[in-house]
Enzyme design. Structure first.
Site, PDB file in Angstrom:
ATOM      1  N   ARG A  32      25.670  88.808   9.932  1.00 37.72           N
ATOM      2  CA  ARG A  32      26.938  89.034   9.449  1.00 37.72           C
ATOM      3  C   ARG A  32      27.308  88.713   8.282  1.00 37.72           C
ATOM      4  O   ARG A  32      27.212  88.079   7.631  1.00 37.72           O
ATOM      5  CB  ARG A  32      27.797  87.719  11.010  1.00 37.72           C
ATOM      6  CG  ARG A  32      27.768  88.024  12.103  1.00 37.72           C
ATOM      7  CD  ARG A  32      27.951  87.707  12.703  1.00 37.72           C
ATOM      8  NE  ARG A  32      27.411  87.207  14.716  1.00 37.72           N
ATOM      9  CZ  ARG A  32      26.898  87.284  15.029  1.00 37.72           C
ATOM     10  NH1 ARG A  32      25.741  86.746  14.131  1.00 37.72           N
ATOM     11  NH2 ARG A  32      27.197  87.570  16.835  1.00 37.72           N
ATOM     12  N   LYS A  46      26.332  80.793  14.250  1.00 33.90           N
ATOM     13  CA  LYS A  46      27.072  80.376  14.578  1.00 33.90           C
ATOM     14  C   LYS A  46      26.583  79.026  15.060  1.00 33.90           C
ATOM     15  O   LYS A  46      25.140  79.095  15.132  1.00 33.90           O
ATOM     16  CB  LYS A  46      27.454  80.972  15.427  1.00 33.90           C
ATOM     17  CG  LYS A  46      28.722  81.907  15.734  1.00 33.90           C
ATOM     18  CD  LYS A  46      28.527  82.791  16.459  1.00 33.90           C
ATOM     19  CE  LYS A  46      29.201  84.145  16.573  1.00 33.90           C
ATOM     20  NZ  LYS A  46      30.560  84.884  18.092  1.00 33.90           N
ATOM     21  N   HIS A  61      31.640  94.607   8.963  1.00 32.11           N
ATOM     22  CA  HIS A  61      30.576  94.893  10.772  1.00 32.11           C
ATOM     23  C   HIS A  61      30.046  96.499  11.331  1.00 32.11           C
ATOM     24  O   HIS A  61      29.180  96.417  11.594  1.00 32.11           O
ATOM     25  CB  HIS A  61      31.639  95.045  11.626  1.00 32.11           C
ATOM     26  CG  HIS A  61      30.853  94.508  13.428  1.00 32.11           C
ATOM     27  ND1 HIS A  61      29.664  92.936  13.012  1.00 32.11           N
ATOM     28  CD2 HIS A  61      31.186  94.665  13.863  1.00 32.11           C
ATOM     29  CE1 HIS A  61      29.569  93.485  14.763  1.00 32.11           C
ATOM     30  NE2 HIS A  61      29.673  94.353  15.262  1.00 32.11           N
ATOM     31  N   ARG A  63      26.143  96.340  10.497  1.00 34.52           N
ATOM     32  CA  ARG A  63      25.499  95.367  11.220  1.00 34.52           C
ATOM     33  C   ARG A  63      25.647  96.437  12.486  1.00 34.52           C
ATOM     34  O   ARG A  63      25.166  96.615  13.298  1.00 34.52           O
ATOM     35  CB  ARG A  63      26.300  94.480  11.869  1.00 34.52           C
ATOM     36  CG  ARG A  63      25.746  93.368  12.313  1.00 34.52           C
ATOM     37  CD  ARG A  63      26.558  92.100  12.467  1.00 34.52           C
ATOM     38  NE  ARG A  63      26.498  91.574  14.381  1.00 34.52           N
ATOM     39  CZ  ARG A  63      25.163  90.595  14.664  1.00 34.52           C
ATOM     40  NH1 ARG A  63      24.504  90.591  13.611  1.00 34.52           N
ATOM     41  NH2 ARG A  63      25.291  90.393  15.658  1.00 34.52           N
ATOM     42  N   HIS A  66      21.900  88.288  19.606  1.00 36.26           N
ATOM     43  CA  HIS A  66      22.861  87.714  20.667  1.00 36.26           C
ATOM     44  C   HIS A  66      21.957  87.111  21.815  1.00 36.26           C
ATOM     45  O   HIS A  66      21.466  86.979  22.023  1.00 36.26           O
ATOM     46  CB  HIS A  66      22.730  89.752  21.150  1.00 36.26           C
ATOM     47  CG  HIS A  66      23.792  90.479  20.352  1.00 36.26           C
ATOM     48  ND1 HIS A  66      24.115  91.902  19.768  1.00 36.26           N
ATOM     49  CD2 HIS A  66      24.827  89.965  19.214  1.00 36.26           C
ATOM     50  CE1 HIS A  66      24.578  91.977  19.330  1.00 36.26           C
ATOM     51  NE2 HIS A  66      24.988  90.875  18.710  1.00 36.26           N
ATOM     52  N   TYR A 102      26.080  98.018  21.184  1.00 37.42           N
ATOM     53  CA  TYR A 102      25.969  99.377  20.401  1.00 37.42           C
ATOM     54  C   TYR A 102      25.349 100.733  21.024  1.00 37.42           C
ATOM     55  O   TYR A 102      24.708 101.183  19.693  1.00 37.42           O
ATOM     56  CB  TYR A 102      25.059  98.428  19.401  1.00 37.42           C
ATOM     57  CG  TYR A 102      25.657  97.278  18.573  1.00 37.42           C
ATOM     58  CD1 TYR A 102      27.069  97.239  17.955  1.00 37.42           C
ATOM     59  CD2 TYR A 102      25.901  95.529  19.322  1.00 37.42           C
ATOM     60  CE1 TYR A 102      27.152  96.261  17.470  1.00 37.42           C
ATOM     61  CE2 TYR A 102      26.314  95.025  18.723  1.00 37.42           C
ATOM     62  CZ  TYR A 102      27.812  94.677  18.091  1.00 37.42           C
ATOM     63  OH  TYR A 102      27.901  94.498  17.193  1.00 37.42           O
TER      64      TYR A 102
END
Length: 345
Positions: A188, A214, A282, A285, A308, A317
């Site tokens: 990210r 995160k 993004h 990615r 994820h 995706y």
């Protein structure tokens, strides 16, 4: 209870959100937690509101998360200032007007939903801290984002190669290293820009980078030779301390996300990418996941690389999902044919 000064104008006419003189696109009104507090102070917020907001921001698990919440909350405060609304006395109709104004900008559903969620989270904390009476966003219907599709515009492998080749020949070593790292790690943008020199290293014979993701956790990603060469060329001859940023500006601070956004569109335009004006960090990615899923890389491996938690997020995706040529029935036919051949002997 600490309240901001009431500044709601007399309601003698209905005013559409688009007429309130505030732009909800572009550079955020506040780009750091400190700037958010300054925005509140300029609006007349008292010490209790500032203290509660400071505590709300501090609860975020990482610097990246704190910055992201500050940016998203700042858009609501800017809207309130333009509309003459005291944020601590905002009503549900004010929140609905804000949602309407966000929708009118053409922003992606995910972006609108994130901004509304940040504002709602702020109010939840203000109510808990007894500096606001209610959360005007409570019960609001927020934009639903399909779990089966990603609105991000990506690049084909050929377009991505064109972008990187152009950057290698015509851009700075920092730009080329940044684009190569994004394209080959699926990192990210916030995590990659926050990469420091001490985050680079070796593990089990691989060159690696530790990216903060995160939850303020570190995710170790492999740096393939293409990225290693680009990063080494960028850092060549520099005397770096452990906490120095790999993709620093001239002031030593990390490049910010809006600058990275503009950089990618500028380089893509120069490289002749047709939809350059629809790209973002993004997009690289996104392109990573799409290309690998198209090549038949197992979903679980791509999911791990993307970080994820839910495989359904990764499936968004997969542009070829459901296509007949990818039907597992063909594989089943191969297995049955082999078995029948054996059974006949």
């Amino acid at each position: 209870m600490e309240m901001l000064p009431a500044v709601r104008p007399a309601e003698t006419a209905v005013e559409r959100p688009s007429e309130r003189g505030v732009s909800l696109r572009g550079t955020p009104p506040a780009s750091t937690p400190t700037a958010l507090l300054e925005l509140l102070a300029d609006a007349g917020a008292g010490p209790d509101v500032l203290k509660a907001t400071r505590s709300w921001i501090a609860k975020r698990p990482s610097e990246h998360s704190r910055t992201a919440y500050a940016k998203d909350a700042a858009w609501w405060l800017a809207f309130c200032a333009a509309a003459g609304v005291d944020p601590t006395r905002a009503r549900s109709t004010d929140a609905d007007d804000y949602e309407t104004a966000l929708r009118a900008t053409g922003l992606a559903k995910a972006t609108r939903g994130r901004r509304l969620a940040a504002a709602s989270s702020w109010y939840t904390y203000l109510v808990r801290a007894d500096v606001a009476d209610r959360n005007p966003f409570e019960g609001m219907e927020r934009p639903s984002v399909s779990a089966d599709d990603s609105p991000t515009r990506g690049l084909t492998p050929k377009q991505l190669a064109t972008l990187l080749a152009y950057a290698r020949e015509h851009e700075s070593t920092r730009t080329y290293a940044l684009l190569t790292t994004l394209a080959t790690t699926a990192g990210r943008i916030g995590s990659v820009l926050a990469l420091t020199y001490k985050g680079l290293g070796h593990d089990q014979g691989h060159r690696v980078a530790d990216l903060v993701v995160k939850g303020d956790k570190a995710k170790r990603v492999v740096l393939v030779p293409l990225a290693v060469e680009a990063i080494d060329a960028h850092l060549d001859g520099r005397q770096l301390r452990p906490d120095d940023y790999v993709f620093a500006t001239r002031t030593g601070r990390p490049m910010d996300e809006p600058a990275a956004f503009r950089l990618i569109r500028r380089v893509a335009k120069a490289a002749g990418i047709p939809h350059h004006d629809a790209l973002s960090p993004h997009s690289l990615r996104h392109s990573y996941a799409t290309a690998l899923l198209d090549k038949g890389v197992p979903l679980a491996d791509v999911q791990d690389a993307m970080g994820h938690a839910d495989p359904r997020t990764t499936r968004r995706y997969d542009r070829a999902a459901g296509k007949l040529h990818r039907s597992p029935s063909y594989r089943m036919q191969e297995e049955l044919a082999k078995a029948m051949e054996t059974a006949g002997h």
